[in-house]
Scaffold this motif. Structure first.
Motif, PDB file in Angstrom:
ATOM      1  N   UNK A 131      19.026  40.619  37.377  1.00 23.46           N
ATOM      2  CA  UNK A 131      19.629  40.562  38.707  1.00 23.46           C
ATOM      3  C   UNK A 131      20.906  39.737  38.598  1.00 23.46           C
ATOM      4  N   UNK A 132      22.023  40.290  39.070  1.00 24.94           N
ATOM      5  CA  UNK A 132      23.301  39.580  39.010  1.00 24.94           C
ATOM      6  C   UNK A 132      23.906  39.447  40.398  1.00 24.94           C
TER       7      UNK A 132
ATOM      8  N   UNK B  66      13.193  42.738  39.825  1.00 31.24           N
ATOM      9  CA  UNK B  66      12.355  43.505  40.747  1.00 31.24           C
ATOM     10  C   UNK B  66      12.665  44.994  40.657  1.00 31.24           C
ATOM     11  N   UNK B  67      11.725  45.781  41.097  1.00 26.23           N
ATOM     12  CA  UNK B  67      11.918  47.232  41.147  1.00 26.23           C
ATOM     13  C   UNK B  67      12.964  47.570  42.214  1.00 26.23           C
TER      14      UNK B  67
ATOM     15  N   UNK C 268      23.541  42.968  42.262  1.00 24.96           N
ATOM     16  CA  UNK C 268      23.261  44.092  41.372  1.00 24.96           C
ATOM     17  C   UNK C 268      21.898  43.909  40.716  1.00 24.96           C
ATOM     18  N   UNK C 269      21.073  44.932  40.830  1.00 23.87           N
ATOM     19  CA  UNK C 269      19.787  44.962  40.133  1.00 23.87           C
ATOM     20  C   UNK C 269      19.826  46.100  39.124  1.00 23.87           C
ATOM     21  N   UNK C 270      19.479  45.782  37.880  1.00 24.79           N
ATOM     22  CA  UNK C 270      19.556  46.776  36.811  1.00 24.79           C
ATOM     23  C   UNK C 270      18.220  46.850  36.078  1.00 24.79           C
ATOM     24  N   UNK C 271      17.718  48.074  35.932  1.00 25.90           N
ATOM     25  CA  UNK C 271      16.529  48.342  35.126  1.00 25.90           C
ATOM     26  C   UNK C 271      16.868  49.454  34.144  1.00 25.90           C
TER      27      UNK C 271
ATOM     28  N   UNK D 278      16.558  36.431  36.405  1.00 27.60           N
ATOM     29  CA  UNK D 278      15.454  37.394  36.282  1.00 27.60           C
ATOM     30  C   UNK D 278      15.621  38.264  35.028  1.00 27.60           C
ATOM     31  N   UNK D 279      15.984  37.628  33.930  1.00 23.33           N
ATOM     32  CA  UNK D 279      16.204  38.343  32.684  1.00 23.33           C
ATOM     33  C   UNK D 279      14.924  39.047  32.231  1.00 23.33           C
TER      34      UNK D 279
END
Length: 243
Positions: free
Chosen positions: A51-52, A232-233, A74-77, A227-228
């Motif tokens: 999470x950035x 979260x989804x 920004x959330x990245x999965x 949150x490395x």
């Protein structure tokens, strides 16, 4: 007398242990920027999720003296791929060419669908074009273009516990060009990065770009990441699914 000597000996042992701990700490903090930064870049490029919080401040001649601020979450999965980028853009320039005080842009991608929304229309648009989905997927990761060759003049400027701040010069960086995609400018300036010595995670990355012959803190891009490998989804809003 014996009790006194025992107490004195114990005090000396405690003192020696304390000094030893301090000395060990100093040894551990003998950090070399040209060793730590490549390790951190490798770790950041291989993250599964994060999470950035991205903050952008620009003051340039093109803005007629106004200031543009952008805040994005920004959330990245990586796998399965899912992405969320919600930006809030504000400007102090109230010229007729810029009537908006605030603009919110949202781009989300999940399960092969790209969803976009802006605060002007309020409408969600979904796209399933494979080329568009692939383009978003290829450009979603903030750190994919990190490369040690993009940074020179590395210098450790501070160490606070297990956090190291490294300063470096950045010229013609692919990563920074992507951050400045909306500006017709070369990517010159300097960066400051805060890296955790133990995990090698880059928790903060601040870029001071030179734009319109201006540099320093007038223009600044800050990326704070957490949150490395444990983000979260990404959840698609119901209104985006049913509009």
């Amino acid at each position: 007398m014996t009790i006194f000597l025992k107490k004195k000996t114990l005090f000396m042992l405690i003192t020696i242990l304390s000094i030893s701990s301090i000395l060990v700490g100093c040894v551990e903090k003998n950090v070399k920027a040209d060793e730590l930064l490549p390790q951190s870049i490798e770790v950041m490029r291989t993250l599964d999720s994060y999470l950035s919080d991205v903050q952008v401040i620009f003051t340039s001649e093109a803005n007629e003296g106004g200031e543009v601020n952008m805040n994005a979450i920004i959330t990245y999965n990586k796998e399965p791929f899912a992405y969320s980028n919600v930006q809030e853009i504000t400007s102090t320039n109230k010229s007729p060419n810029n009537p908006l005080d605030k603009l919110i842009l949202s781009l989300l991608a999940k399960d092969g669908v790209v969803y976009t929304n802006n605060s002007i229309t309020g409408l969600w648009i979904d796209e399933t074009d494979p080329e568009l989905v692939k383009e978003v997927e290829n450009n979603a990761d903030l750190f994919q273009n990190f490369n040690i060759d993009q940074f020179t003049d590395l210098e450790v400027i501070s160490i606070n516990k297990n956090k190291v701040t490294i300063k470096a010069t950045a010229n013609n960086s692919t990563f920074l060009k992507s951050l400045l995609a909306s500006f017709n400018t070369e990517t010159s300036g300097y960066v400051e990065m805060i890296i955790d010595i133990d995990t090698k995670y880059m928790e903060s990355f601040t870029y001071y770009p030179k734009i319109d012959a201006k540099s320093g803190e007038q223009n600044k891009i800050t990326i704070k990441t957490k949150d490395f490998n444990n983000a979260d989804e990404v959840v698609i809003p119901k209104e985006a699914l049913y509009e």
